[in-house]
Design an enzyme around this catalytic site. Structure first.
Site, PDB file in Angstrom:
ATOM      1  CG  MET A 181     -11.365 -60.417 -36.952  1.00  0.00           C
ATOM      2  SD  MET A 181     -10.230 -61.741 -37.358  1.00  0.00           S
ATOM      3  CE  MET A 181      -9.105 -61.658 -35.958  1.00  0.00           C
ATOM      4  CG  ASP A 205     -19.365 -66.646 -40.328  1.00  0.00           C
ATOM      5  OD1 ASP A 205     -18.920 -65.756 -41.072  1.00  0.00           O
ATOM      6  OD2 ASP A 205     -18.976 -66.810 -39.158  1.00  0.00           O
TER       7      ASP A 205
HETATM    8  N1  HPA Z   1     -15.311 -63.814 -36.574  1.00  0.00           N
HETATM    9  C1  HPA Z   1     -14.532 -62.790 -36.867  1.00  0.00           C
HETATM   10  N2  HPA Z   1     -14.524 -62.224 -38.042  1.00  0.00           N
HETATM   11  C2  HPA Z   1     -15.354 -62.699 -38.970  1.00  0.00           C
HETATM   12  C3  HPA Z   1     -16.191 -63.753 -38.727  1.00  0.00           C
HETATM   13  C4  HPA Z   1     -16.169 -64.349 -37.462  1.00  0.00           C
HETATM   14  O1  HPA Z   1     -16.899 -65.302 -37.197  1.00  0.00           O
HETATM   15  N3  HPA Z   1     -16.888 -64.016 -39.857  1.00  0.00           N
HETATM   16  C5  HPA Z   1     -16.480 -63.133 -40.775  1.00  0.00           C
HETATM   17  N4  HPA Z   1     -15.549 -62.334 -40.245  1.00  0.00           N
END
Ligand code: HPA
Length: 236
Positions: A181, A205
């Site tokens: 982000m 993840d």
């Molecule tokens: N989305 C956005 N930012 C993240 C994510 C995600 O799945 N996992 C770790 N930071």
């Protein structure tokens, strides 16, 4: 001093690590830096300066998302004169070849953010990492035997996307390998003000396979990533 940062001129080193989480900034300062001094605590968005292997370096939390990062990074560059900014974060995986715990070096950062898009009118600006920092991080990661991918990152303003994985289909089809982000705003500001930036993320993840990092693995992965980032940062 600014409304967001009470550090005095000279309190920061030329190079800074930028985690999103203030407690991670504290952990980095306490775990890796010698003589770490707290230089900012406004809004609990903690910043520290200390030394790493005898070289001065700072760590400053940015908060989550591009608007928050944009404030701290703008001020670090324009008020405090920082020259090298390295984000250390986590990201989601958008390609099954990237395994949980792997590093993604954001060679470029695509984005849905109007922060970047609205600035360039008819043009689609391509936010990119500083090549020297990228090359240094890739070489050092390889030398340390770390699994590492340099590629296109998505910096999204939306964590909980209504359309789930489908939201990223076209990007995945064009080689985007991770989602976080902050990187696109970091790269855009670095380009605007002529400084060097890189975003390094541990993939925690995988949105494609559903695999997630465990608590212990998360800690050891973060440790390895921070050591790598510090080595790259102090080199300039
Ligand atoms: N989305 C956005 N930012 C993240 C994510 C995600 O799945 N996992 C770790 N930071």
């Amino acid at each position: 001093m600014t409304p967001h940062n009470h550090a005095k001129p000279g309190d920061y080193a030329d190079a800074v690590l930028l985690p999103g989480d203030p407690l991670r900034a504290k952990w980095i300062a306490e775990t890796f830096l010698d003589d770490a001094q707290l230089v900012n605590s406004v809004r609990n968005c903690l910043g520290f300066t200390g030394t790493w292997k005898g070289k001065r370096v700072s760590v400053q939390a940015t908060g989550m998302g591009q608007p928050s990062l944009g404030i701290y990074v703008h001020e670090l560059i324009n008020v405090y004169g920082l020259k090298t900014l390295i984000r250390v974060g986590t990201c989601g995986g958008l390609n099954a070849k990237v395994r949980v715990r792997d590093l993604i070096l954001a060679q470029a950062a695509s984005t849905d953010s109007t922060i970047v898009r609205d600035h360039f009118g008819a043009y689609s600006f391509a936010p990119i990492a500083d090549f020297g920092l990228l090359r240094s991080a890739a070489e050092k990661a390889e030398a340390r035997g770390m699994r590492c991918h340099a590629g296109n990152m998505l910096s999204s303003d939306i964590f909980y996307h209504e359309d789930g994985l489908a939201a990223y289909g076209k990007l995945m089809a064009h080689g985007v390998i991770g989602v976080e982000m902050e990187a696109a705003a970091l790269y855009t500001l670095a380009a605007r003000f002529g400084v060097k930036a890189l975003a390094i993320c541990t993939m925690t993840d995988c949105l494609v396979t559903g695999a997630e990092i465990g608590a212990e693995e998360r800690q050891s992965s973060l440790r390895e990533m921070v050591e790598l980032a510090l080595e790259v940062a102090v080199e300039g």
